[in-house]
Design a protein around this motif. Structure first.
Motif, PDB file in Angstrom:
ATOM      1  N   ALA A 192      40.566   2.899  11.440  1.00  0.00           N
ATOM      2  CA  ALA A 192      39.869   4.075  11.960  1.00  0.00           C
ATOM      3  C   ALA A 192      40.423   4.534  13.296  1.00  0.00           C
ATOM      4  O   ALA A 192      40.122   5.645  13.743  1.00  0.00           O
ATOM      5  CB  ALA A 192      38.373   3.775  12.106  1.00  0.00           C
ATOM      6  N   LEU A 193      41.242   3.702  13.941  1.00  0.00           N
ATOM      7  CA  LEU A 193      41.891   4.048  15.203  1.00  0.00           C
ATOM      8  C   LEU A 193      43.390   3.962  14.987  1.00  0.00           C
ATOM      9  O   LEU A 193      43.880   2.959  14.470  1.00  0.00           O
ATOM     10  CB  LEU A 193      41.454   3.098  16.327  1.00  0.00           C
ATOM     11  CG  LEU A 193      39.949   2.973  16.567  1.00  0.00           C
ATOM     12  CD1 LEU A 193      39.670   1.934  17.654  1.00  0.00           C
ATOM     13  CD2 LEU A 193      39.346   4.315  16.966  1.00  0.00           C
ATOM     14  N   THR A 194      44.109   4.996  15.395  1.00  0.00           N
ATOM     15  CA  THR A 194      45.535   5.067  15.059  1.00  0.00           C
ATOM     16  C   THR A 194      46.445   5.101  16.280  1.00  0.00           C
ATOM     17  O   THR A 194      47.628   5.383  16.150  1.00  0.00           O
ATOM     18  CB  THR A 194      45.807   6.313  14.191  1.00  0.00           C
ATOM     19  OG1 THR A 194      45.396   7.491  14.911  1.00  0.00           O
ATOM     20  CG2 THR A 194      45.030   6.242  12.886  1.00  0.00           C
ATOM     21  N   GLY A 195      45.901   4.829  17.464  1.00  0.00           N
ATOM     22  CA  GLY A 195      46.712   4.860  18.669  1.00  0.00           C
ATOM     23  C   GLY A 195      47.314   3.498  18.977  1.00  0.00           C
ATOM     24  O   GLY A 195      47.369   2.602  18.134  1.00  0.00           O
ATOM     25  N   ASN A 196      47.775   3.336  20.211  1.00  0.00           N
ATOM     26  CA  ASN A 196      48.326   2.074  20.662  1.00  0.00           C
ATOM     27  C   ASN A 196      47.229   1.008  20.690  1.00  0.00           C
ATOM     28  O   ASN A 196      46.168   1.220  21.273  1.00  0.00           O
ATOM     29  CB  ASN A 196      48.936   2.245  22.055  1.00  0.00           C
ATOM     30  CG  ASN A 196      49.502   0.950  22.596  1.00  0.00           C
ATOM     31  OD1 ASN A 196      48.791   0.184  23.235  1.00  0.00           O
ATOM     32  ND2 ASN A 196      50.775   0.719  22.369  1.00  0.00           N
ATOM     33  N   TRP A 197      47.502  -0.131  20.069  1.00  0.00           N
ATOM     34  CA  TRP A 197      46.473  -1.169  19.925  1.00  0.00           C
ATOM     35  C   TRP A 197      45.945  -1.631  21.268  1.00  0.00           C
ATOM     36  O   TRP A 197      44.728  -1.734  21.477  1.00  0.00           O
ATOM     37  CB  TRP A 197      47.044  -2.359  19.156  1.00  0.00           C
ATOM     38  CG  TRP A 197      46.004  -3.294  18.602  1.00  0.00           C
ATOM     39  CD1 TRP A 197      45.484  -3.275  17.345  1.00  0.00           C
ATOM     40  CD2 TRP A 197      45.361  -4.373  19.281  1.00  0.00           C
ATOM     41  NE1 TRP A 197      44.551  -4.276  17.190  1.00  0.00           N
ATOM     42  CE2 TRP A 197      44.455  -4.967  18.362  1.00  0.00           C
ATOM     43  CE3 TRP A 197      45.444  -4.897  20.570  1.00  0.00           C
ATOM     44  CZ2 TRP A 197      43.652  -6.065  18.701  1.00  0.00           C
ATOM     45  CZ3 TRP A 197      44.643  -5.982  20.913  1.00  0.00           C
ATOM     46  CH2 TRP A 197      43.761  -6.560  19.989  1.00  0.00           C
ATOM     47  N   TRP A 198      46.830  -1.909  22.201  1.00  0.00           N
ATOM     48  CA  TRP A 198      46.404  -2.447  23.498  1.00  0.00           C
ATOM     49  C   TRP A 198      45.672  -1.397  24.316  1.00  0.00           C
ATOM     50  O   TRP A 198      44.711  -1.719  25.036  1.00  0.00           O
ATOM     51  CB  TRP A 198      47.608  -2.985  24.264  1.00  0.00           C
ATOM     52  CG  TRP A 198      48.193  -4.211  23.631  1.00  0.00           C
ATOM     53  CD1 TRP A 198      49.343  -4.290  22.912  1.00  0.00           C
ATOM     54  CD2 TRP A 198      47.619  -5.519  23.617  1.00  0.00           C
ATOM     55  NE1 TRP A 198      49.544  -5.566  22.451  1.00  0.00           N
ATOM     56  CE2 TRP A 198      48.504  -6.342  22.875  1.00  0.00           C
ATOM     57  CE3 TRP A 198      46.468  -6.075  24.159  1.00  0.00           C
ATOM     58  CZ2 TRP A 198      48.255  -7.708  22.671  1.00  0.00           C
ATOM     59  CZ3 TRP A 198      46.217  -7.435  23.957  1.00  0.00           C
ATOM     60  CH2 TRP A 198      47.097  -8.230  23.226  1.00  0.00           C
ATOM     61  N   ALA A 199      46.105  -0.153  24.208  1.00  0.00           N
ATOM     62  CA  ALA A 199      45.395   0.919  24.921  1.00  0.00           C
ATOM     63  C   ALA A 199      43.983   1.085  24.365  1.00  0.00           C
ATOM     64  O   ALA A 199      43.024   1.296  25.117  1.00  0.00           O
ATOM     65  CB  ALA A 199      46.169   2.227  24.814  1.00  0.00           C
ATOM     66  N   GLU A 200      43.855   0.988  23.047  1.00  0.00           N
ATOM     67  CA  GLU A 200      42.529   1.096  22.438  1.00  0.00           C
ATOM     68  C   GLU A 200      41.644  -0.083  22.831  1.00  0.00           C
ATOM     69  O   GLU A 200      40.453   0.091  23.131  1.00  0.00           O
ATOM     70  CB  GLU A 200      42.664   1.171  20.915  1.00  0.00           C
ATOM     71  CG  GLU A 200      43.292   2.471  20.440  1.00  0.00           C
ATOM     72  CD  GLU A 200      43.687   2.427  18.977  1.00  0.00           C
ATOM     73  OE1 GLU A 200      44.030   3.494  18.437  1.00  0.00           O
ATOM     74  OE2 GLU A 200      43.670   1.330  18.376  1.00  0.00           O
ATOM     75  N   ALA A 201      42.214  -1.288  22.846  1.00  0.00           N
ATOM     76  CA  ALA A 201      41.441  -2.462  23.251  1.00  0.00           C
ATOM     77  C   ALA A 201      40.985  -2.340  24.704  1.00  0.00           C
ATOM     78  O   ALA A 201      39.840  -2.670  25.040  1.00  0.00           O
ATOM     79  CB  ALA A 201      42.277  -3.734  23.056  1.00  0.00           C
ATOM     80  N   GLY A 202      41.886  -1.848  25.552  1.00  0.00           N
ATOM     81  CA  GLY A 202      41.510  -1.648  26.950  1.00  0.00           C
ATOM     82  C   GLY A 202      40.421  -0.600  27.104  1.00  0.00           C
ATOM     83  O   GLY A 202      39.518  -0.742  27.945  1.00  0.00           O
ATOM     84  N   THR A 203      40.485   0.439  26.284  1.00  0.00           N
ATOM     85  CA  THR A 203      39.478   1.502  26.356  1.00  0.00           C
ATOM     86  C   THR A 203      38.107   0.996  25.919  1.00  0.00           C
ATOM     87  O   THR A 203      37.096   1.224  26.591  1.00  0.00           O
ATOM     88  CB  THR A 203      39.895   2.692  25.483  1.00  0.00           C
ATOM     89  OG1 THR A 203      41.155   3.195  25.945  1.00  0.00           O
ATOM     90  CG2 THR A 203      38.867   3.797  25.555  1.00  0.00           C
ATOM     91  N   LEU A 204      38.054   0.306  24.776  1.00  0.00           N
ATOM     92  CA  LEU A 204      36.783  -0.245  24.314  1.00  0.00           C
ATOM     93  C   LEU A 204      36.242  -1.259  25.311  1.00  0.00           C
ATOM     94  O   LEU A 204      35.029  -1.312  25.564  1.00  0.00           O
ATOM     95  CB  LEU A 204      36.956  -0.888  22.938  1.00  0.00           C
ATOM     96  CG  LEU A 204      37.345   0.038  21.787  1.00  0.00           C
ATOM     97  CD1 LEU A 204      37.470  -0.752  20.491  1.00  0.00           C
ATOM     98  CD2 LEU A 204      36.343   1.159  21.622  1.00  0.00           C
TER      99      LEU A 204
END
Length: 328
Positions: A192-204
């Motif tokens: 469901a999320l298609t961006g950079n994995w680490w950037a998404e983890a940092g955002t969440l």
């Protein structure tokens, strides 16, 4: 009847009323309010389109672009939710379902109303939602668990009486793990999320940290009631005002503005920007979350210092009050 009984009897329906009001009001009053929308093409060709759209007073914030390519770049930069392009064959609609499937559907309806009767408006989804989550259900469903995790982390830090660097370390560590777990589920598993994995983890993780530090910070300043007060603000106001299932510009004012000033709303906007738009348009939400983190952690540190001073001052006071000649 005791005061505690009366408090329970009155507080429960009050909480329910606030929750129903916030969710019902925003859900029943969805409509475009200064929604950023592009109009592309030569001025002579777009004049009628722009005039027609502006007849919906206050509905759209019109941005003009020279051609279709410029409009597409603006959509990818998350400047507008879509654009109507004037072509020799008639109007063409550009959308970005990743920015909100509800908004894309609404723009499709508006474009059809603007076109001559019987005309089908061609539509291109410039930034499509993930095929595994075309309605954005996984993304919208992820915000509530993040809020619960943040509230739980802040409450545990308070109830376990962690202070200073230990409290800060616990909040940051918990938020980092929440971000990693959330991205593993919503991104790696559900796609469901298609961006950079680490950037998404940092955002969440940042969303969880903003909520957790706010809960712990307020509790450190005013005591354990701060847990309940901040939890109610997040759950009863922040969650329904977050616009995670729609867009801030579709909510009635001032709900749209208030929602973006609270962690759930800012978090939802930042997650969309990072996951689908390479971070474009995420500066404001990131700043909002950063302010919540700083204020929350500052409250945690200052509250811990105050508690430490109170504890060290208490034995000294006891010694001062002790009878002369007594043995410590």
């Amino acid at each position: 009847m005791s005061r505690r009984m009366l408090a329970v009897i009155l507080l429960a329906p009050l909480v329910a009323a606030v929750a129903l009001w916030a969710a019902g009001w925003t859900g029943a009053r969805l409509a475009p309010r200064d929604l950023p929308l592009g109009v592309a093409g030569p001025p002579a060709a777009t004049a009628r389109l722009q005039t027609s759209l502006e007849e919906r007073e206050g509905a759209f914030d019109i941005h003009r672009y020279a051609d279709e390519a410029a409009a597409k770049e603006a959509i990818k930069d998350h400047e507008v939710y879509g654009a109507v392009v004037a072509t020799p064959q008639g109007p063409k609609l550009l959308t970005a379902s990743a920015a909100g499937p509800m908004v894309a559907q609404m723009l499709t309806t508006v474009a059809a109303q603007q076109a001559p009767q019987g005309t089908v408006v061609p539509t291109e989804d410039v930034v499509p939602a993930p095929s595994a989550d075309p309605r954005g259900a996984a993304l919208s469903g992820s915000m509530l668990p993040l809020a619960i995790a943040g509230i739980a982390a802040g409450a545990l830090v308070t109830l376990l009486q962690l202070r200073g660097t230990r409290a800060v370390g616990a909040l940051v560590g918990a938020a980092a793990l929440v971000g990693a777990a959330g991205t593993a589920i919503a991104g790696s598993w559900l796609d469901a999320l298609t961006g950079n994995w680490w950037a998404e983890a940092g955002t969440l993780g940042l969303v969880a940290l903003a909520i957790g530090s706010a809960v712990a910070g307020l509790a450190a300043v005013i005591g354990q009631p701060g847990i309940g007060l901040m939890a109610m603000l997040i759950m009863l106001i922040g969650n329904p005002f977050s616009a995670v299932t729609s867009a801030p510009q579709l909510l009635p004012e001032p709900a749209g503005l208030i929602g973006q000033l609270l962690p759930p709303g800012a978090g939802a906007s930042l997650v969309r920007s990072v996951a689908f738009f390479d971070g474009n348009g995420g500066g404001g939400p990131a700043l909002t979350l950063g302010v919540w983190v700083v204020l929350g952690l500052l409250g945690v540190v200052l509250g811990g210092l105050r508690a430490d001073r109170a504890e060290t001052a208490a034995p000294a006071s006891d010694r001062d009050l002790a009878p002369a000649g007594s043995v410590a």
